[in-house]
Design a protein around this motif. Structure first.
Motif, PDB file in Angstrom:
ATOM      1  N   LEU A  38       1.783 -68.638 -19.941  1.00 43.73           N
ATOM      2  CA  LEU A  38       3.213 -68.941 -19.943  1.00 43.73           C
ATOM      3  C   LEU A  38       3.460 -70.366 -20.434  1.00 43.73           C
ATOM      4  O   LEU A  38       4.385 -70.616 -21.208  1.00 43.73           O
ATOM      5  CB  LEU A  38       3.780 -68.742 -18.541  1.00 43.73           C
ATOM      6  CG  LEU A  38       5.287 -68.839 -18.380  1.00 43.73           C
ATOM      7  CD1 LEU A  38       5.998 -67.852 -19.289  1.00 43.73           C
ATOM      8  CD2 LEU A  38       5.666 -68.594 -16.936  1.00 43.73           C
ATOM      9  N   ARG A  39       2.614 -71.293 -20.004  1.00 45.07           N
ATOM     10  CA  ARG A  39       2.705 -72.676 -20.485  1.00 45.07           C
ATOM     11  C   ARG A  39       2.560 -72.708 -22.007  1.00 45.07           C
ATOM     12  O   ARG A  39       3.324 -73.377 -22.703  1.00 45.07           O
ATOM     13  CB  ARG A  39       1.612 -73.514 -19.818  1.00 45.07           C
ATOM     14  CG  ARG A  39       1.448 -74.910 -20.383  1.00 45.07           C
ATOM     15  CD  ARG A  39       0.172 -75.544 -19.833  1.00 45.07           C
ATOM     16  NE  ARG A  39      -0.098 -76.836 -20.403  1.00 45.07           N
ATOM     17  CZ  ARG A  39      -0.112 -77.973 -19.720  1.00 45.07           C
ATOM     18  NH1 ARG A  39       0.103 -77.965 -18.419  1.00 45.07           N
ATOM     19  NH2 ARG A  39      -0.367 -79.114 -20.314  1.00 45.07           N
ATOM     20  N   PHE A  40       1.556 -72.009 -22.529  1.00 46.43           N
ATOM     21  CA  PHE A  40       1.306 -71.971 -23.970  1.00 46.43           C
ATOM     22  C   PHE A  40       2.518 -71.440 -24.731  1.00 46.43           C
ATOM     23  O   PHE A  40       2.958 -72.021 -25.729  1.00 46.43           O
ATOM     24  CB  PHE A  40       0.065 -71.123 -24.265  1.00 46.43           C
ATOM     25  CG  PHE A  40      -0.229 -70.976 -25.719  1.00 46.43           C
ATOM     26  CD1 PHE A  40      -0.855 -71.993 -26.420  1.00 46.43           C
ATOM     27  CD2 PHE A  40       0.117 -69.819 -26.398  1.00 46.43           C
ATOM     28  CE1 PHE A  40      -1.121 -71.871 -27.783  1.00 46.43           C
ATOM     29  CE2 PHE A  40      -0.150 -69.684 -27.751  1.00 46.43           C
ATOM     30  CZ  PHE A  40      -0.771 -70.713 -28.439  1.00 46.43           C
ATOM     31  N   VAL A  41       3.089 -70.346 -24.234  1.00 42.62           N
ATOM     32  CA  VAL A  41       4.228 -69.718 -24.909  1.00 42.62           C
ATOM     33  C   VAL A  41       5.455 -70.621 -24.846  1.00 42.62           C
ATOM     34  O   VAL A  41       6.174 -70.783 -25.847  1.00 42.62           O
ATOM     35  CB  VAL A  41       4.523 -68.328 -24.303  1.00 42.62           C
ATOM     36  CG1 VAL A  41       5.852 -67.773 -24.790  1.00 42.62           C
ATOM     37  CG2 VAL A  41       3.392 -67.370 -24.616  1.00 42.62           C
ATOM     38  N   LEU A  42       5.710 -71.222 -23.677  1.00 41.79           N
ATOM     39  CA  LEU A  42       6.876 -72.108 -23.556  1.00 41.79           C
ATOM     40  C   LEU A  42       6.768 -73.299 -24.508  1.00 41.79           C
ATOM     41  O   LEU A  42       7.742 -73.676 -25.160  1.00 41.79           O
ATOM     42  CB  LEU A  42       7.033 -72.590 -22.113  1.00 41.79           C
ATOM     43  CG  LEU A  42       7.520 -71.544 -21.105  1.00 41.79           C
ATOM     44  CD1 LEU A  42       7.487 -72.105 -19.692  1.00 41.79           C
ATOM     45  CD2 LEU A  42       8.898 -71.036 -21.460  1.00 41.79           C
ATOM     46  N   LEU A  43       5.576 -73.895 -24.585  1.00 38.04           N
ATOM     47  CA  LEU A  43       5.388 -75.017 -25.506  1.00 38.04           C
ATOM     48  C   LEU A  43       5.502 -74.564 -26.961  1.00 38.04           C
ATOM     49  O   LEU A  43       6.075 -75.261 -27.795  1.00 38.04           O
ATOM     50  CB  LEU A  43       4.038 -75.691 -25.265  1.00 38.04           C
ATOM     51  CG  LEU A  43       3.947 -76.567 -24.013  1.00 38.04           C
ATOM     52  CD1 LEU A  43       2.514 -76.996 -23.765  1.00 38.04           C
ATOM     53  CD2 LEU A  43       4.861 -77.771 -24.144  1.00 38.04           C
ATOM     54  N   ASN A  74      12.217 -76.918 -23.190  1.00 37.95           N
ATOM     55  CA  ASN A  74      12.329 -78.241 -22.591  1.00 37.95           C
ATOM     56  C   ASN A  74      11.458 -78.264 -21.336  1.00 37.95           C
ATOM     57  O   ASN A  74      11.803 -77.681 -20.317  1.00 37.95           O
ATOM     58  CB  ASN A  74      13.791 -78.548 -22.249  1.00 37.95           C
ATOM     59  CG  ASN A  74      13.962 -79.943 -21.694  1.00 37.95           C
ATOM     60  OD1 ASN A  74      13.004 -80.703 -21.538  1.00 37.95           O
ATOM     61  ND2 ASN A  74      15.205 -80.287 -21.402  1.00 37.95           N
ATOM     62  N   MET A  75      10.336 -78.962 -21.391  1.00 40.99           N
ATOM     63  CA  MET A  75       9.373 -78.968 -20.290  1.00 40.99           C
ATOM     64  C   MET A  75       9.629 -80.105 -19.293  1.00 40.99           C
ATOM     65  O   MET A  75       8.835 -80.326 -18.394  1.00 40.99           O
ATOM     66  CB  MET A  75       7.949 -79.070 -20.843  1.00 40.99           C
ATOM     67  CG  MET A  75       7.576 -77.925 -21.770  1.00 40.99           C
ATOM     68  SD  MET A  75       7.690 -76.305 -21.015  1.00 40.99           S
ATOM     69  CE  MET A  75       6.092 -76.176 -20.275  1.00 40.99           C
ATOM     70  N   ASN A  76      10.757 -80.799 -19.447  1.00 39.69           N
ATOM     71  CA  ASN A  76      11.058 -81.907 -18.549  1.00 39.69           C
ATOM     72  C   ASN A  76      11.975 -81.514 -17.404  1.00 39.69           C
ATOM     73  O   ASN A  76      12.156 -82.287 -16.469  1.00 39.69           O
ATOM     74  CB  ASN A  76      11.700 -83.057 -19.335  1.00 39.69           C
ATOM     75  CG  ASN A  76      10.728 -83.653 -20.327  1.00 39.69           C
ATOM     76  OD1 ASN A  76       9.541 -83.742 -20.049  1.00 39.69           O
ATOM     77  ND2 ASN A  76      11.220 -84.017 -21.496  1.00 39.69           N
ATOM     78  N   THR A  77      12.572 -80.346 -17.460  1.00 40.65           N
ATOM     79  CA  THR A  77      13.500 -79.932 -16.408  1.00 40.65           C
ATOM     80  C   THR A  77      13.206 -78.506 -15.962  1.00 40.65           C
ATOM     81  O   THR A  77      12.686 -77.688 -16.713  1.00 40.65           O
ATOM     82  CB  THR A  77      14.959 -79.968 -16.906  1.00 40.65           C
ATOM     83  OG1 THR A  77      15.085 -79.099 -18.019  1.00 40.65           O
ATOM     84  CG2 THR A  77      15.386 -81.367 -17.292  1.00 40.65           C
ATOM     85  N   GLY A  78      13.561 -78.227 -14.732  1.00 38.16           N
ATOM     86  CA  GLY A  78      13.558 -76.873 -14.187  1.00 38.16           C
ATOM     87  C   GLY A  78      12.238 -76.131 -14.260  1.00 38.16           C
ATOM     88  O   GLY A  78      11.178 -76.634 -13.882  1.00 38.16           O
ATOM     89  N   PHE A  79      12.339 -74.913 -14.759  1.00 41.69           N
ATOM     90  CA  PHE A  79      11.202 -74.001 -14.791  1.00 41.69           C
ATOM     91  C   PHE A  79      10.058 -74.541 -15.645  1.00 41.69           C
ATOM     92  O   PHE A  79       8.885 -74.415 -15.274  1.00 41.69           O
ATOM     93  CB  PHE A  79      11.665 -72.632 -15.311  1.00 41.69           C
ATOM     94  CG  PHE A  79      10.601 -71.585 -15.273  1.00 41.69           C
ATOM     95  CD1 PHE A  79      10.166 -71.061 -14.076  1.00 41.69           C
ATOM     96  CD2 PHE A  79      10.034 -71.112 -16.451  1.00 41.69           C
ATOM     97  CE1 PHE A  79       9.182 -70.095 -14.037  1.00 41.69           C
ATOM     98  CE2 PHE A  79       9.050 -70.145 -16.425  1.00 41.69           C
ATOM     99  CZ  PHE A  79       8.626 -69.639 -15.217  1.00 41.69           C
ATOM    100  N   GLY A  80      10.377 -75.137 -16.759  1.00 40.10           N
ATOM    101  CA  GLY A  80       9.349 -75.698 -17.635  1.00 40.10           C
ATOM    102  C   GLY A  80       8.544 -76.781 -16.934  1.00 40.10           C
ATOM    103  O   GLY A  80       7.315 -76.829 -17.045  1.00 40.10           O
ATOM    104  N   ALA A  81       9.236 -77.640 -16.195  1.00 36.81           N
ATOM    105  CA  ALA A  81       8.550 -78.707 -15.455  1.00 36.81           C
ATOM    106  C   ALA A  81       7.660 -78.128 -14.359  1.00 36.81           C
ATOM    107  O   ALA A  81       6.559 -78.628 -14.115  1.00 36.81           O
ATOM    108  CB  ALA A  81       9.571 -79.677 -14.858  1.00 36.81           C
TER     109      ALA A  81
END
Length: 140
Positions: free
Chosen positions: A64-69, A74-81
């Motif tokens: 999931l991390r790989f796909v989101l990136l 936006n990995m600085n807020t919410g679910f991404g963080a």
């Protein structure tokens, strides 16, 4: 001497007659108790289930991390963080492989997935070696 791999069958017969009646009620029950080897296999199966559940969760989070990136989330807020925080300790050893600190595509996450799947397989095999019941020696 009883074979430890032989099943133990317990049969019960209960005869009851109602008070003041001429008819008896016969109830038969048969219960098969597992052998020690079957109990040991049950423990092995459960241990392997726990290992693969944990490995599966870890691999799913890293994927999931790989796909989101990859998709530019936006990995600085919410679910991404949250995903980034949970997976960082598990991906960190692999980040220097491709010098991907703060990269949009982390190929090291794919390497981490492969390594954790391999570790899960190895742990599963180790559990089989340690917990699988030994077969009795064949008599000639």
């Amino acid at each position: 001497m009883q074979d430890p791999n032989e099943r133990r069958i317990v049969q019960e017969e209960i005869v009851r007659g109602p008070a003041g009646a001429d008819v008896n009620i016969v109830e038969q029950r048969t219960r098969v108790e597992p052998t020690p080897a079957e109990r040991q296999l049950g423990t092995l199966y459960r241990a392997k289930q726990v290992v693969w559940l944990l490995v599966g969760l870890l691999v799913a989070l890293i994927a999931l991390r790989f796909v989101l990136l990859l998709l530019g989330a936006n990995m600085n807020t919410g679910f991404g963080a949250l995903i980034l925080t949970l997976t960082q300790p598990f991906v960190a050893p692999f980040l220097p492989l491709f010098n991907e600190q703060n990269a949009r595509v982390e190929f090291s996450a794919l390497i981490a997935i492969a390594v954790y799947l391999l570790l899960g397989w190895a742990l599963s095999k180790l559990l089989e070696i340690m917990l699988a019941p030994r077969t009795p020696p064949a008599s000639y």
